[in-house]
Design an enzyme around this catalytic site. Structure first.
Site, mmCIF file in Angstrom:
data_model
loop_
_atom_site.group_PDB
_atom_site.id
_atom_site.type_symbol
_atom_site.label_atom_id
_atom_site.label_comp_id
_atom_site.label_asym_id
_atom_site.label_seq_id
_atom_site.Cartn_x
_atom_site.Cartn_y
_atom_site.Cartn_z
ATOM 1 N N GLY A 74 7.153 52.772 22.204
ATOM 2 C CA GLY A 74 7.827 52.232 21.865
ATOM 3 C C GLY A 74 8.605 50.667 22.904
ATOM 4 O O GLY A 74 7.496 51.078 24.178
ATOM 5 N N LEU A 127 10.836 50.066 25.333
ATOM 6 C CA LEU A 127 11.525 50.362 26.370
ATOM 7 C C LEU A 127 10.257 50.819 27.113
ATOM 8 O O LEU A 127 9.938 51.558 28.160
ATOM 9 C CB LEU A 127 12.427 51.250 26.408
ATOM 10 N N ASP A 170 5.678 65.743 20.754
ATOM 11 C CA ASP A 170 6.712 65.964 20.194
ATOM 12 C C ASP A 170 7.647 66.357 20.478
ATOM 13 O O ASP A 170 7.425 67.727 20.785
ATOM 14 C CB ASP A 170 6.370 65.861 18.673
ATOM 15 N N ALA A 206 13.628 58.758 21.203
ATOM 16 C CA ALA A 206 14.347 59.227 20.718
ATOM 17 C C ALA A 206 14.488 59.301 18.954
ATOM 18 O O ALA A 206 13.846 58.026 18.421
ATOM 19 C CB ALA A 206 15.283 58.219 21.049
ATOM 20 N N TYR A 251 24.620 59.037 15.203
ATOM 21 C CA TYR A 251 22.947 58.520 15.961
ATOM 22 C C TYR A 251 24.082 59.044 17.489
ATOM 23 O O TYR A 251 23.592 59.894 18.484
ATOM 24 C CB TYR A 251 22.667 57.328 16.269
ATOM 25 N N LYS A 297 23.350 61.628 20.363
ATOM 26 C CA LYS A 297 22.839 61.627 22.437
ATOM 27 C C LYS A 297 23.979 62.075 22.846
ATOM 28 O O LYS A 297 23.406 62.282 24.223
ATOM 29 C CB LYS A 297 22.450 59.570 22.362
#
Length: 299
Positions: free
Chosen positions: A24, A26, A49, A73, A138, A142
């Site tokens: 990703g 980031l 994973d 994520a 979401y 988190k």
């Protein structure tokens, strides 16, 4: 799996750092920035994973790193409403397994969290001591991930950030510029306020924190705040597009599946308390984004 080269740094211990979610935007910058001073390895979902039962314990036990930066994520906000099981599997269950494994093996865990753990009702924005109250799936997954990190791995950093963008994937600035380039009228909401955060700045601050003895929860987002429309206006200005093709709209007009917080401003009390500078203003981040855009090939 992606490895980064290690630069010599006098007086600083070189650590072994693993980064989940390195595919990703980031994660890519975490590997690149941390790799300048530490032995850094990035894992994409294919290589690790985190939601697969037992995989974190197995991988970490083979060659335990000093630090794990957990960027992996399920980040699709609307998709989390439609596929709640997958969102909880990755963001909550996967984080629980990783935190448990890090505790057993004595590994420091850095968990990247989000402004979406808050309800968006606090007009002045949120600091680290504010109580999470997510309003979408979401955010709930988190927030639950944060709780597992606190319960299972005492040696942790929880870094909440917001409105993240960089050069390594799809994001708001790149999407805005692509639509403008195609001659579209770009419609952007003007009733959500937040703290845009450049991935390079976030990775640099993460590097600073893992080189310190600090633990706990910190807000790391661009200083200041703006609406999505105001953010888009600055992007148009930098890219040289006509503001006439930018139109402000309300969140209701988008009719999205997941409710978004109207206030996503992340302020920090803890960084100054610990003698650490907050991130620079979000406009400085955007300036650096465009400066680097001239030399970085976007995906």
């Amino acid at each position: 799996m992606v490895s980064a080269t290690v630069g010599e740094r006098r007086g600083q211990r070189i650590m072994k750092v693993w980064v989940t979610g390195a595919g990703g935007q980031l994660g890519k910058d975490m590997v690149r920035i941390l790799g300048t001073s530490h032995q850094t390895v990035g894992f994409s979902r294919l290589g690790w994973d985190v939601a697969q039962s037992g995989i974190s314990q197995k991988l970490l036990a083979m060659d335990p790193p000093d630090v794990v930066i957990h960027c992996a994520a399920f980040t699709q906000v609307d998709g989390s409403e439609e596929n709640q099981r997958e969102a909880f599997r990755v963001n909550t269950w996967g984080t629980h397994q990783l935190a448990q494994s890090c505790r057993v093996l004595g590994i420091r865990l850095v968990y990247i969290s989000t402004d979406y753990v808050f309800s968006g009702e606090k007009a002045i924005g949120y600091v680290e001591s504010d109580w999470p109250a997510p309003i979408n799936v979401y955010g709930k997954t988190k927030a639950m991930g944060e709780n597992w990190v606190r319960k299972r791995c005492p040696n942790h950093l929880i870094l909440r950030t917001a409105w993240v963008y960089g050069h390594g994937g799809s994001n708001f600035p790149k999407g805005i510029m692509q639509r403008a380039k195609q001659g579209e009228v770009v419609r952007v909401v003007d009733d959500q306020r937040g703290s845009p955060t450049y991935t390079v700045h976030l990775a640099e601050k993460t590097k600073e924190l893992i080189e310190s003895p600090l633990t706990g929860t910190f807000h790391i987002a661009g200083s200041g705040d703006c609406t999505w429309y105001e953010f888009a206006s600055e992007i148009f200005r930098y890219a040289g597009y006509s503001p006439a093709s930018l139109v402000r709209i309300s969140s209701q007009e988008l009719d999205r599946k997941a409710k978004r917080p109207s206030i996503s401003i992340l302020r920090t009390e803890r960084l100054p308390e610990k003698g650490v500078d907050p991130l620079t203003h979000w406009k400085v981040g955007l300036d650096d984004f465009f400066a680097e855009k001239a030399v970085v090939k976007d995906d």
